[in-house]
Write a protein that holds these residues in place. Structure first.
Motif, short mmCIF file in Angstrom:
data_model
loop_
_atom_site.label_atom_id
_atom_site.label_comp_id
_atom_site.label_asym_id
_atom_site.label_seq_id
_atom_site.Cartn_x
_atom_site.Cartn_y
_atom_site.Cartn_z
N UNK A 241 0.83 -1.20 0.00
CA UNK A 241 0.00 0.00 0.00
C UNK A 241 0.87 1.25 0.00
N UNK A 242 2.00 1.18 0.69
CA UNK A 242 2.93 2.30 0.76
C UNK A 242 3.94 2.28 -0.38
N UNK A 243 3.79 1.31 -1.28
CA UNK A 243 4.68 1.13 -2.44
C UNK A 243 6.13 0.89 -2.01
N UNK A 244 6.29 0.20 -0.89
CA UNK A 244 7.61 -0.18 -0.38
C UNK A 244 7.88 -1.61 -0.84
N UNK A 245 8.02 -1.77 -2.15
CA UNK A 245 8.09 -3.09 -2.76
C UNK A 245 9.34 -3.87 -2.39
N UNK A 246 10.47 -3.21 -2.27
CA UNK A 246 11.71 -3.93 -1.91
C UNK A 246 11.55 -4.62 -0.56
N UNK A 247 10.93 -3.94 0.40
CA UNK A 247 10.70 -4.54 1.71
C UNK A 247 9.66 -5.65 1.62
N UNK A 248 8.62 -5.43 0.83
CA UNK A 248 7.56 -6.43 0.67
C UNK A 248 8.11 -7.72 0.05
N UNK A 249 9.04 -7.59 -0.85
CA UNK A 249 9.62 -8.76 -1.52
C UNK A 249 10.33 -9.69 -0.53
N UNK A 250 10.84 -9.15 0.55
CA UNK A 250 11.56 -9.96 1.54
C UNK A 250 10.64 -10.92 2.28
N UNK A 251 9.33 -10.73 2.17
CA UNK A 251 8.38 -11.61 2.84
C UNK A 251 8.03 -12.84 2.00
N UNK A 252 8.56 -12.89 0.80
CA UNK A 252 8.34 -14.03 -0.10
C UNK A 252 9.47 -15.04 0.08
N UNK A 253 9.18 -16.30 -0.23
CA UNK A 253 10.19 -17.34 -0.19
C UNK A 253 11.04 -17.37 -1.45
N UNK A 254 10.49 -16.94 -2.57
CA UNK A 254 11.16 -16.98 -3.86
C UNK A 254 11.40 -15.55 -4.33
N UNK A 255 12.66 -15.12 -4.36
CA UNK A 255 13.00 -13.73 -4.70
C UNK A 255 12.57 -13.36 -6.11
#
Length: 184
Positions: free
Chosen positions: A84-98
């Motif tokens: 929602x805050x468009x902080x995609x780099x941080x959001x990506x860290x919550x995934x198992x597959x980069x």
């Protein structure tokens, strides 16, 4: 009698306030653009909305077990706040597959406004040394042209069981997939 006196007092107070307000400014010849309405998800139980589960989520009574479905739900909640805050780099860290995470971020960058509504996490299920939890979600917002969109589905989270040789990172909940990505 007291009610009548109270009503008169309120009326007089209102009259005094009206006279103290500044006069309206003259109308401008410049048209004012209407304020865009905020994006909203479909109501629960309606097409495209979350399941209509009338039983509310219980608030935790103390620390949340990091192995629980609630902990998985918190990961989805954090993910929703970050996108929602468009902080995609941080959001990506919550995934198992980069690589998958980067692809999702690229997909979400196409929108002017993105929100994630989160439902009650399902019960954990075990399979092949891992635990999975599905969390119902609705991705909604606005496209760059201002039109609204919403996609319902679920996000699946995974964590490795506490087995010898597993790392701390593997034993944390991470996003495995997002079903709503295939829709639109």
């Amino acid at each position: 009698m007291r009610v009548v006196i109270a009503m008169l007092a309120v009326s007089c107070a209102a009259c005094g306030q009206q006279s103290q307000q500044p006069a309206a400014e003259p109308e401008s010849s410049t048209p004012v653009a209407p304020t865009p309405s905020p994006a909203a998800p479909p109501a629960p139980g309606t097409q495209g909305g979350l399941p209509d589960d009338r039983k509310p989520l219980e608030e935790p009574h103390g620390p949340i077990d990091p192995k629980s479905a609630e902990a998985a739900g918190q990961v989805v909640q954090s993910y929703g706040a970050l996108i929602e805050q468009k902080r995609f780099a941080e959001a990506e860290k919550l995934w198992g597959d980069a690589a998958r995470a980067r692809g999702v971020s690229e997909e979400l960058r196409r929108y002017a406004e993105v929100h994630l509504q989160i439902g009650k996490p399902e019960e954990p299920e075990g399979a092949a040394g891992s635990i999975y939890v599905n969390v119902p979600t609705v991705l909604y917002g606005k496209r760059n042209d201002g039109s609204a969109f919403n996609r319902s589905g679920q996000m699946t989270l995974r964590r490795v069981n506490d087995v010898p040789g597993s790392t701390e990172a593997q034993r944390r909940w991470h996003i495995e997939s997002a079903e709503w990505l295939e829709k639109d």
